[in-house]
Write an enzyme that holds these catalytic residues in place. Sequence first.
Site, PDB file in Angstrom:
ATOM      1  N   GLU A 177     -76.244  26.800  86.717  1.00 29.11           N
ATOM      2  CA  GLU A 177     -77.065  25.571  86.663  1.00 29.11           C
ATOM      3  C   GLU A 177     -77.955  25.519  85.435  1.00 29.11           C
ATOM      4  OE1 GLU A 177     -79.286  25.405  90.292  1.00 29.11           O
ATOM      5  OE2 GLU A 177     -77.539  25.036  91.529  1.00 29.11           O
ATOM      6  N   GLU A 286     -69.307  27.053  96.159  1.00 34.19           N
ATOM      7  CA  GLU A 286     -70.401  26.930  97.141  1.00 34.19           C
ATOM      8  C   GLU A 286     -70.197  25.738  98.071  1.00 34.19           C
ATOM      9  OE1 GLU A 286     -74.282  27.104  95.331  1.00 34.19           O
ATOM     10  OE2 GLU A 286     -73.652  28.520  93.795  1.00 34.19           O
TER      11      GLU A 286
HETATM   12  C1  XIL Z   1     -79.961  28.767  97.800  1.00 33.27           C
HETATM   13  C2  XIL Z   1     -80.010  29.756  98.948  1.00 33.27           C
HETATM   14  O1  XIL Z   1     -78.896  29.557  99.779  1.00 33.27           O
HETATM   15  C3  XIL Z   1     -81.300  29.588  99.708  1.00 33.27           C
HETATM   16  O2  XIL Z   1     -81.426  30.598 100.711  1.00 33.27           O
HETATM   17  C4  XIL Z   1     -82.491  29.652  98.769  1.00 33.27           C
HETATM   18  O3  XIL Z   1     -83.684  29.368  99.474  1.00 33.27           O
HETATM   19  C5  XIL Z   1     -82.347  28.639  97.633  1.00 33.27           C
HETATM   20  O4  XIL Z   1     -81.092  28.880  96.966  1.00 33.27           O
HETATM   21  N1  XIL Z   1     -76.967  26.514  94.313  1.00 33.27           N
HETATM   22  C6  XIL Z   1     -77.112  27.836  93.995  1.00 33.27           C
HETATM   23  C7  XIL Z   1     -77.633  28.792  94.997  1.00 33.27           C
HETATM   24  O5  XIL Z   1     -76.674  28.231  92.906  1.00 33.27           O
HETATM   25  O6  XIL Z   1     -78.339  29.850  94.391  1.00 33.27           O
HETATM   26  C8  XIL Z   1     -78.524  28.106  95.983  1.00 33.27           C
HETATM   27  O7  XIL Z   1     -78.815  29.051  97.011  1.00 33.27           O
HETATM   28  C9  XIL Z   1     -77.829  26.895  96.569  1.00 33.27           C
HETATM   29  C10 XIL Z   1     -77.526  25.901  95.473  1.00 33.27           C
END
Ligand code: XIL
Length: 370
Positions: A177, A286
Amino acid sequence: MKKPINTFVHCMNNRISGILTLAVVVFFSTTSIVRSQLPPIPDGQRLKTLAARHRILTGGSSDLNHNDVNEEAIIKNEFSILSSENCLKPYAMQPSENTFEFSRSDRFVRFCKDNGIIAKGHKLMARDGYLPKWMLDPKLTGPELEKILVNHITNVMGRYKKGSPYGEIKYWDVLNEVISYPCIFEKIGTNSEGDYLYWEQAFRTARTIDPDCILIWNEDNIEFDQPKAEKLYETIKRLKLKGIPIDAVGFQCHIGFHGQPIPDNTYLELIFQKFADLGLYIVISEMDVPDNLDSVDIYKNILTVCLNQPRLIIWQTWNVVDKYSWRKKENGLLLFDENYMAKPTYYSVQQVLENTSLKNSNLRTTPGLY
Ligand code: XIL
């Protein structure tokens, strides 16, 4: 005079053996209670077996910090790859300068190793929100930040590089990101084409530390946001021309997050192919879909497009069961519900894996699959 002592000893022996018997009974009955509470195995074949026929890896993400045997049973039964959730993020790994926190990540990697699951590391470098506070100190200069970047990647990746006694991480999200959110490491500067030097440095360092690891640039929203995907495409194209070792692009696919549009199949096909033509692997890193959208159809449509792309190597969800989904305000996002039962979305994914032609499978060379 000895008799009372003998009686006492006899009595005590009886008591001890009574207590032992009770303990044994309690132990076995609790174990069998725990056993009988494990979630039932869904009908049909396991997802990892079906995915392997397409020569792709499938899984989800978890730090395994819930100590939940039900979640772990699902992971062991269904997954061939597991991503860390938070425990390998920069803020968790290096909470203060040069102090590395390996206990949770060691446990994650060991679990994967013990269960024959490929470990995927998330993430080496990220936007400001995922960095420890000390890295965000405005007083840090460009050259200092460069040292910090290299030191972080060297230590964290080095811990789990090929052959490590702690276990191996075969896939790493090297950048996450950062194409459209600020990151302090931008301060290091840009190259002559205007790309941030830390993008190059992150991938170059990662390749040096573990030449066998698959290096991913993971981004959010590129499954529907065309200008953002174009920007990423042009950037990676420029960097690859300079020899920067980027192996894969990760599409997060948090579907409908903040009301964002559902990806369009035709667009997805095109964008996958564009990245594939750069020689990159495609990773769905994801995915989650709220059940109040047509989650069964959305899982089905996106996975179908994925299987038609020969460079697709990983299809995974974010988290494992609805109970622990990070999208807490939304209901039902994954393939297993609050009670660990396979949902209609599970069977939708299973059917797509079962019914889609295997024509692309012999074109795939997914690292670590066999
Ligand atoms: C999220 C986690 O799942 C949560 O537990 C945390 O509070 C915030 O981050 N994209 C990403 C991940 O790259 O790192 C994120 O994970 C979700 C969105």
